[in-house]
Design a protein around this motif. Sequence first.
Motif, mmCIF file in Angstrom:
data_model
loop_
_atom_site.group_PDB
_atom_site.id
_atom_site.type_symbol
_atom_site.label_atom_id
_atom_site.label_comp_id
_atom_site.label_asym_id
_atom_site.label_seq_id
_atom_site.Cartn_x
_atom_site.Cartn_y
_atom_site.Cartn_z
ATOM 1 N N ILE A 61 -32.132 20.595 -5.868
ATOM 2 C CA ILE A 61 -31.663 19.630 -6.865
ATOM 3 C C ILE A 61 -32.766 18.607 -7.114
ATOM 4 O O ILE A 61 -33.722 18.514 -6.329
ATOM 5 N N ARG A 62 -32.631 17.880 -8.212
ATOM 6 C CA ARG A 62 -33.523 16.741 -8.457
ATOM 7 C C ARG A 62 -32.629 15.555 -8.780
ATOM 8 O O ARG A 62 -31.974 15.547 -9.818
ATOM 9 N N ASN A 63 -32.585 14.612 -7.872
ATOM 10 C CA ASN A 63 -31.659 13.496 -7.989
ATOM 11 C C ASN A 63 -32.460 12.200 -7.808
ATOM 12 O O ASN A 63 -32.893 11.878 -6.708
ATOM 13 N N GLU A 64 -32.664 11.506 -8.919
ATOM 14 C CA GLU A 64 -33.556 10.340 -8.898
ATOM 15 C C GLU A 64 -33.081 9.242 -7.947
ATOM 16 O O GLU A 64 -33.894 8.634 -7.244
ATOM 17 N N ALA A 65 -31.755 9.023 -7.901
ATOM 18 C CA ALA A 65 -31.238 7.970 -7.006
ATOM 19 C C ALA A 65 -31.533 8.337 -5.545
ATOM 20 O O ALA A 65 -31.897 7.488 -4.731
ATOM 21 N N LEU A 66 -31.412 9.620 -5.244
ATOM 22 C CA LEU A 66 -31.685 10.095 -3.881
ATOM 23 C C LEU A 66 -33.182 9.958 -3.565
ATOM 24 O O LEU A 66 -33.560 9.463 -2.494
ATOM 25 N N PHE A 67 -34.031 10.375 -4.492
ATOM 26 C CA PHE A 67 -35.487 10.270 -4.263
ATOM 27 C C PHE A 67 -35.903 8.810 -4.059
ATOM 28 O O PHE A 67 -36.733 8.493 -3.214
ATOM 29 N N GLU A 68 -35.287 7.942 -4.867
ATOM 30 C CA GLU A 68 -35.613 6.518 -4.766
ATOM 31 C C GLU A 68 -35.275 6.000 -3.362
ATOM 32 O O GLU A 68 -36.058 5.269 -2.746
ATOM 33 N N SER A 69 -34.119 6.425 -2.874
ATOM 34 C CA SER A 69 -33.686 5.999 -1.550
ATOM 35 C C SER A 69 -34.641 6.532 -0.463
ATOM 36 O O SER A 69 -35.029 5.804 0.455
ATOM 37 N N VAL A 70 -35.035 7.802 -0.592
ATOM 38 C CA VAL A 70 -35.955 8.394 0.399
ATOM 39 C C VAL A 70 -37.311 7.680 0.341
ATOM 40 O O VAL A 70 -37.901 7.356 1.376
ATOM 41 N N GLU A 71 -37.785 7.430 -0.875
ATOM 42 C CA GLU A 71 -39.101 6.779 -1.000
ATOM 43 C C GLU A 71 -39.058 5.359 -0.429
ATOM 44 O O GLU A 71 -40.037 4.880 0.130
ATOM 45 N N HIS A 72 -37.902 4.731 -0.554
ATOM 46 C CA HIS A 72 -37.741 3.404 0.016
ATOM 47 C C HIS A 72 -37.828 3.481 1.552
ATOM 48 O O HIS A 72 -38.482 2.661 2.190
ATOM 49 N N PHE A 73 -37.163 4.493 2.115
ATOM 50 C CA PHE A 73 -37.220 4.713 3.566
ATOM 51 C C PHE A 73 -38.671 4.939 4.014
ATOM 52 O O PHE A 73 -39.146 4.337 4.986
ATOM 53 N N VAL A 74 -39.381 5.781 3.277
ATOM 54 C CA VAL A 74 -40.760 6.124 3.654
ATOM 55 C C VAL A 74 -41.664 4.891 3.562
ATOM 56 O O VAL A 74 -42.474 4.628 4.457
ATOM 57 N N SER A 75 -41.500 4.114 2.495
ATOM 58 C CA SER A 75 -42.398 2.968 2.332
ATOM 59 C C SER A 75 -42.039 1.855 3.315
ATOM 60 O O SER A 75 -42.918 1.191 3.865
ATOM 61 N N GLU A 76 -40.743 1.694 3.566
ATOM 62 C CA GLU A 76 -40.294 0.628 4.466
ATOM 63 C C GLU A 76 -40.739 0.892 5.906
ATOM 64 O O GLU A 76 -41.085 -0.034 6.641
ATOM 65 N N THR A 77 -40.720 2.157 6.320
ATOM 66 C CA THR A 77 -41.047 2.490 7.718
ATOM 67 C C THR A 77 -42.486 2.989 7.870
ATOM 68 O O THR A 77 -42.946 3.187 8.980
ATOM 69 N N LYS A 78 -43.183 3.227 6.735
ATOM 70 C CA LYS A 78 -44.508 3.869 6.751
ATOM 71 C C LYS A 78 -44.451 5.155 7.580
ATOM 72 O O LYS A 78 -45.280 5.413 8.459
ATOM 73 N N TRP A 79 -43.414 5.924 7.314
ATOM 74 C CA TRP A 79 -43.145 7.139 8.091
ATOM 75 C C TRP A 79 -44.353 8.072 8.095
ATOM 76 O O TRP A 79 -45.003 8.268 7.063
ATOM 77 N N ARG A 80 -44.615 8.627 9.252
ATOM 78 C CA ARG A 80 -45.750 9.542 9.414
ATOM 79 C C ARG A 80 -45.203 10.892 9.875
ATOM 80 O O ARG A 80 -44.510 10.972 10.879
ATOM 81 N N GLY A 81 -45.481 11.927 9.124
ATOM 82 C CA GLY A 81 -45.068 13.267 9.527
ATOM 83 C C GLY A 81 -43.812 13.753 8.822
ATOM 84 O O GLY A 81 -43.312 13.129 7.886
ATOM 85 N N ALA A 82 -43.301 14.890 9.325
ATOM 86 C CA ALA A 82 -42.141 15.532 8.696
ATOM 87 C C ALA A 82 -40.858 14.761 8.986
ATOM 88 O O ALA A 82 -40.755 14.082 9.999
ATOM 89 N N PHE A 83 -39.898 14.873 8.066
ATOM 90 C CA PHE A 83 -38.575 14.295 8.308
ATOM 91 C C PHE A 83 -37.543 15.011 7.446
ATOM 92 O O PHE A 83 -37.889 15.693 6.485
ATOM 93 N N GLU A 84 -36.282 14.850 7.830
ATOM 94 C CA GLU A 84 -35.164 15.314 7.013
ATOM 95 C C GLU A 84 -34.237 14.135 6.809
ATOM 96 O O GLU A 84 -33.857 13.455 7.775
ATOM 97 N N TYR A 85 -33.857 13.885 5.561
ATOM 98 C CA TYR A 85 -33.012 12.744 5.188
ATOM 99 C C TYR A 85 -31.683 13.312 4.696
ATOM 100 O O TYR A 85 -31.656 14.056 3.713
#
Lengths: 342, 82
Positions: free
Chosen positions: A238-262
């Motif tokens: 799927i392509r869900n902009e609200a979901l992507f926005e939320s994931v990108e927020h998680f990544v930028s907020e935590t500076k996540w490094r490596g693989a993850f599943e959200y």
Amino acid sequence: MLKAGITGINAVDNPAPGIGVVKGLRTAFSDLQVVGLSYDVTEPGIFLASLIDRVFILPYPSRGKEPFFERLMYVREKTGLNLVIPNLDSELPLFISLEDELRDEGVSLFIPTKAQFELRAKDRLIRLAKRIGISVPETKMVSTEAELTKALDDVGFPVMVKGVFYEAKIAASYVEALKFFREISSRWGFPVIVQEVVEGDELNVVGVGDGEGGHFGLVAMKKLTTTSLGKVWMGVTIRNEALFESVEHFVSETKWRGAFEYEVKAAGSKLYLIEINPRFPAWLYLAVGVGVNLPERVAKAALGEVPSRDWNYEAGKLYVRYTEDFVTDMEVFKRIITRGER
Amino acid sequence: MKLKKIAVSEEGFIFDPETGNSFTVSSTGLFILERLKKGMSLDEILRALLDEFEVDEKTARKDLADFVQQLRLLGLWEDGKR
């Protein structure tokens, strides 16, 4: 030559991501040796010689740092191992604590930091969700039967009863919740998590954080059918902009490094965060199949190369899992039991 | 109020790329959806239904309203509240 150590090579009814990771690497690198790293002599990946060149049994992470590191050094000596992609939650703390030492020995990793790993622990998820700005189902941490009773009064039924590391069950009554509380706490310890059941679609995202607040690609999926263990058997991109926005927020907020599943539940347009796993999910081959080869990107990032950031995949691509059986010689089994390697 | 961005096949298979949900519609449903996708108004679609099918206006209007209500319940019709 890339010599990649891959853990989680069990492709059973509760599969680990290892085989999908191997398939991704095989698609990307022609000059590749795959070294399966296993904790159990019955993992099917041990017998898949067409995908996995060598296999070594590792000591359980619970045995501590030293035997684990020594065994990895033995594997490096035998194979020239220069990369490891860990795929299991339980081994990650050990790999995180050994990352610098392994790098000094020429074995690269691209995994979350200790702080990142701990941020998304089930008992800390509410705090993280607040930081990211996403809702979570009503959640209570309970350690006694009195706390359980109070939590059940607050949350109501049906209710999820979850272990702090693994396992989740839906209880429809107090008696059932108490039974699960006792079972789960005896297996995984305390606290036990009591959580509201949110009705909605289960949407999952796999991605790789770059460690600086950006990412090397995301792929989102809706589970269409699951096994009795809740593992995806069929899914669709799927392509869900609200979901992507939320994931990108998680990544930028935590500076996540490596693989993850959200993992989220979508109730109408509202998203509820259910879980963040600090590794690839077992269904990650879907990302590879739609052209976003995340294992390749993890490998490149670990080796200091510049991975692609393209994730322009199509919605509506179907993921279908199936089982396969094959016959092989007892010799491999004998060797892995007696020597711990093949 | 408008139809959400969805994929509609000639056989009446509907896929919502945002949620991953899929549906099937009858040939009449497909007739309506194709016109909604083209941006026709509900009044224009009502006229088209009356031209195409042997149906009185009252029935067609009610069926069209029911169909749109179904779309709304399935999250395929955006009321502009999102």
